[in-house]
Design a protein around this motif. Sequence first.
Motif, short mmCIF file in Angstrom:
data_model
loop_
_atom_site.label_atom_id
_atom_site.label_comp_id
_atom_site.label_asym_id
_atom_site.label_seq_id
_atom_site.Cartn_x
_atom_site.Cartn_y
_atom_site.Cartn_z
N VAL A 128 0.79 -1.47 0.02
CA VAL A 128 0.19 0.12 -0.01
C VAL A 128 0.82 1.34 -0.05
CG1 VAL A 128 -2.21 -0.90 1.11
CG2 VAL A 128 -0.20 -0.19 2.44
N SER A 129 1.93 1.16 0.35
CA SER A 129 2.85 2.18 0.34
C SER A 129 4.32 1.65 0.46
CB SER A 129 2.70 3.13 1.35
OG SER A 129 3.22 2.74 2.89
N GLU A 131 8.22 3.53 1.21
CA GLU A 131 9.18 4.62 1.62
C GLU A 131 10.26 4.49 0.67
OE1 GLU A 131 9.91 4.75 5.64
OE2 GLU A 131 8.39 3.32 6.06
N ARG A 143 6.68 9.09 -0.38
CA ARG A 143 6.66 7.79 -0.89
C ARG A 143 5.70 7.46 -2.16
NH1 ARG A 143 4.34 5.05 4.23
NH2 ARG A 143 5.66 6.73 5.53
N ASP A 144 5.69 6.20 -2.47
CA ASP A 144 4.87 5.64 -3.46
C ASP A 144 3.64 5.03 -2.78
OD1 ASP A 144 6.62 6.29 -5.61
OD2 ASP A 144 7.61 4.35 -5.75
N ARG A 145 2.64 5.16 -3.28
CA ARG A 145 1.24 4.65 -2.67
C ARG A 145 0.35 4.04 -3.64
NH1 ARG A 145 -1.95 8.83 -1.68
NH2 ARG A 145 -0.65 10.30 -3.06
N ARG A 189 -2.06 3.83 -8.31
CA ARG A 189 -1.06 4.02 -7.94
C ARG A 189 -0.64 5.48 -8.10
NH1 ARG A 189 2.23 -0.19 -6.41
NH2 ARG A 189 1.38 -2.24 -6.70
N SER A 194 2.80 12.31 -6.69
CA SER A 194 1.35 12.38 -6.62
C SER A 194 0.79 12.27 -8.06
CB SER A 194 0.72 13.49 -5.93
OG SER A 194 1.08 13.71 -4.56
#
Length: 360
Positions: A128-129, A131, A143-145, A189, A194
Amino acid sequence: MKNSISILLSPFHLSYPCLAQSSTENYVRTVAMLRADSTFSMNSVQYFDGIGRPTLSVATTGGSGETSYALTTYDVLGREESRYLPVATDNSIAYKSPAAFTASSSSFYGNDGTAYTRNHYDVLDRVVSTELPGAAWRSADRRDRAAYDTNAAGEVLHYEAHAGVNSLTKPEDASYEYYPAGSLTKESRWDADSNRVDTFRDLYGNVVLQRVDTLCTYYVYDELGHLRYVLSPAYQKSGKKALHGYEYRYDERGRVVKKILPGAEYIRYWYDNADRVVCMQDGVMRSQGKYRFTIYDPMGRFRYLSPIINNVPEGENPRNNIDTRLTVTGTFPNSCNTFQFTIIGVEPIDIAMADRHITN
């Protein structure tokens, strides 16, 4: 420590000594030779833990034999937790403990102890994320989410393509215009800036729609699961498949035999009985009556590539005509196939020889 690896080659039994990188760790070492005399090579070693998960890896990265290490760690549930950035150390490919690696990583990246990614999971073990490496990004929570859902009603258009039919059915003419709510999985994603990408998949795992911001790319499959059309975002506005769509046609064995790309002449492919491409022809070759012809060695490896002359009527297999041409015995040694053809203008490309042209 020296271990002996025995390799059974029927009808002979041969033993080869192999220098071990570690007497306590599982590993696979790969040596890629860059010259036939073995004076230039690239080494890589992948180490594994006790249950077969890849952990430490090391590979040649410098022209003088310098190597770099990378490390992957796992959480208590066996999921990938962290992946460290490569660290250049010395010319060694020996095993380093995780503690030794993390210490060298921090030193290599200027005492930054966050030179790695870290994954976070939901209760279904989905990421889900993530770092990202670097203290500056960690402190800013960059971070990527990811998020997981299903499609809503009226969200994804439904295109249709049918096996054996070379036409695209648009949503307004299909059995239904939009995919029903909940019939597709939706994976969203966001990167650290963002930027968002939504990917929709059907029950077979095929990507149906990829949406970047408001730009939609649709993927259309037939009943056999073959990808038949890729419709770019520009197609959604113009509706002109010849300019903004990609089309693929297959034979009865599921092999691509015709590829139609936007703004270009179509490309045709022919295969041997082992499903390997032996002939192809694009628009330029077709205007000149030429084909690109491929020969494989006895191990099935790509060996020769050459343009040939062979005027074949539309829809006929050029292999049938090739077999009536001049046999070039001796020109193509070690080939497992006996093909007959005429070389026009240029020498065939010997892939095995071309691979040897290495700059020291």
